[in-house]
Design a protein around this motif. Structure first.
Motif, PDB file in Angstrom:
ATOM      1  N   PRO A 142      58.122  15.509  43.760  1.00 17.63           N
ATOM      2  CA  PRO A 142      58.545  14.105  43.663  1.00 17.63           C
ATOM      3  C   PRO A 142      57.834  13.253  44.726  1.00 17.63           C
ATOM      4  N   TRP A 143      57.637  11.971  44.413  1.00 23.29           N
ATOM      5  CA  TRP A 143      56.931  11.110  45.367  1.00 23.29           C
ATOM      6  C   TRP A 143      57.671  11.040  46.702  1.00 23.29           C
ATOM      7  N   TRP A 198      50.068  11.851  44.691  1.00 19.98           N
ATOM      8  CA  TRP A 198      50.615  10.613  45.269  1.00 19.98           C
ATOM      9  C   TRP A 198      49.700  10.079  46.371  1.00 19.98           C
ATOM     10  N   TYR A 209      54.926  16.183  37.343  1.00 19.95           N
ATOM     11  CA  TYR A 209      55.283  15.629  38.658  1.00 19.95           C
ATOM     12  C   TYR A 209      56.187  16.602  39.408  1.00 19.95           C
ATOM     13  N   HIS A 240      50.707  15.860  40.646  1.00 23.09           N
ATOM     14  CA  HIS A 240      50.322  14.531  41.115  1.00 23.09           C
ATOM     15  C   HIS A 240      50.405  14.520  42.637  1.00 23.09           C
ATOM     16  N   ARG A 288      60.436  16.384  34.734  1.00 28.62           N
ATOM     17  CA  ARG A 288      59.676  16.067  35.948  1.00 28.62           C
ATOM     18  C   ARG A 288      58.719  17.171  36.368  1.00 28.62           C
ATOM     19  N   PRO A 318      54.762   1.890  35.644  1.00 33.91           N
ATOM     20  CA  PRO A 318      55.947   2.699  35.368  1.00 33.91           C
ATOM     21  C   PRO A 318      57.095   1.923  34.732  1.00 33.91           C
ATOM     22  N   GLN A 325      59.100  10.672  36.306  1.00 28.43           N
ATOM     23  CA  GLN A 325      58.793  10.855  37.735  1.00 28.43           C
ATOM     24  C   GLN A 325      60.059  10.987  38.579  1.00 28.43           C
ATOM     25  N   ASP A 326      61.145  10.373  38.158  1.00 29.53           N
ATOM     26  CA  ASP A 326      62.431  10.578  38.822  1.00 29.53           C
ATOM     27  C   ASP A 326      63.553  10.256  37.847  1.00 29.53           C
ATOM     28  N   TRP A 376      56.404  13.948  49.089  1.00 28.18           N
ATOM     29  CA  TRP A 376      54.957  14.152  49.102  1.00 28.18           C
ATOM     30  C   TRP A 376      54.484  14.952  50.315  1.00 28.18           C
ATOM     31  N   ASN A 435      56.316   7.580  34.410  1.00 32.74           N
ATOM     32  CA  ASN A 435      55.104   7.229  35.141  1.00 32.74           C
ATOM     33  C   ASN A 435      53.913   7.388  34.207  1.00 32.74           C
TER      34      ASN A 435
END
Length: 359
Positions: free
Chosen positions: A295-296, A324, A292, A322, A288, A259, A219-220, A299, A225
């Motif tokens: 990225p969160w 989020w 994903y 995703h 990623r 996570p 995820q980063d 969002w 995740n």
């Protein structure tokens, strides 16, 4: 059998001695009653020993893409699922009124995996109840023959695993993140017991995920995740995840059982100091952009307008997106619009999108 009520029998005797038009009215009333009984009785089988859910018929399936029939209910207490693999969604709260995003997640998975069973497990559904709550999402999802919606029996799911004793401790439910921790527990046990694919209910699936085997996503920079998991049944990696869940348990720290757990186990599995896109001892940490791509931290981009070309470029290497939901759920989405999220709905869950436009 349909039986004519006694009042109709009496009415018949009266009508037969009067004008033909009255007889026509009687026939119309009887046929209407018969149709009503047949229409709402679909899916009900009082002699069946297998739990089957009847669906509200308020949404017509006539314009939806039909998918091949996938037989047999999920036997949570049984052995591994068929080799085609199940796609699992889990709702650990008592919620039984799915959102548009929940509906889109399941619909997009059903469309992308026509030969797989898409199994939605919901804690809020009463076991033994023959019908789902009357809600448009259940009606809509019933149009996809590979979607199955079942009660989530947590005690049964965790039985025979290291998490069985953990779940039975009553103090767990007082912890601040219990529902999220419970979801983390369910996904690793489902993967270990049955194998297949697990997805959070805030994913929109773009492509078939079946060739991503024994994999999870980055995820980063330094964290995995578990919103997407894909594993063979009884895989050693998932066994280690269950052991870590119990041995290094901390329900008071957000993400420790989710996570952070997956990241800890993967680092030990590969003897790594930092996470990177790689395959190690048969388990893949996916780049990623695979699941994903947004990225969160970014969002809000989901609600910004993008051109068709930008969208194509953005999602070129992605299998799913995703959304989020924990961060984005309160944000207004214009329908229709050129917002990235609106375009994802339009392309990958058109039935849900049509309902959104209608509302």
């Amino acid at each position: 059998k349909l039986r004519m009520p006694s009042c109709l029998l009496k009415l018949t005797r009266v009508v037969l001695s009067h004008k033909p038009c009255a007889l026509f009215i009687l026939i119309f009333v009887f046929v209407s009653l018969a149709y009503h009984k047949l229409y709402w009785g679909i899916g009900e089988d009082p002699n069946s020993s297998v739990l089957t859910y009847g669906f509200s018929a308020k949404i017509s399936c006539a314009h939806y893409s039909k998918l091949p029939h996938v037989p047999s209910p999920l036997d949570i207490a049984g052995g591994p699922s068929p080799s085609t693999g199940n796609v699992f969604f889990v709702e650990t709260s008592e919620q039984t009124a799915p959102s548009y995003l929940f509906s889109c997640s399941v619909e997009s998975a059903a469309r992308a995996h026509p030969a797989s069973r898409v199994v939605v497990l919901m804690k809020g559904l009463a076991k033994g109840n023959a019908s789902l709550p009357k809600h448009w999402a259940f009606s809509l999802l019933s149009c996809f023959p590979n979607v199955e919606i079942w009660p989530l029996n947590l005690k049964e799911l965790f039985s025979g695993t290291p998490l069985a004793q953990w779940f039975l401790q009553p103090q767990r439910q007082q912890e601040p993140h219990f529902l999220h921790v419970l979801s983390d527990a369910c996904r690793i046990v489902l993967m270990w017991k049955f194998g297949g694919i697990y997805l959070d209910t805030d994913f929109i699936v773009l492509k078939n995920l079946q060739n991503l085997t024994n994999a999870l996503g980055i995820q980063d920079d330094d964290e995995l995740n578990g919103a997407f998991l894909s594993f063979e049944a009884k895989h050693k990696f998932m066994e280690l995840c269950m052991q870590d869940f119990v041995e290094d348990y901390n329900g008071w720290v957000w993400g420790h059982q989710g996570p952070e757990l997956l990241t800890r186990v993967f680092k030990k599995w590969c003897s790594l100091g930092t996470i990177k896109s790689m395959s190690c001892k048969g388990v893949s940490a996916l780049a990623r952009e695979v699941v994903y791509p947004i990225p969160w931290q970014d969002w809000k981009k989901l609600f910004e307008a993008v051109s068709a070309l930008e969208l194509q470029k953005l999602l070129k290497n992605s299998y799913a997106v995703h959304i989020w939901n924990k961060l984005s759920h309160g944000t207004k989405l214009e329908i229709p619009s050129q917002a990235l999220l609106a375009q994802l709905y339009s392309h990958f869950c058109p039935a849900t999108y049509a309902k959104m436009k209608q509302d």
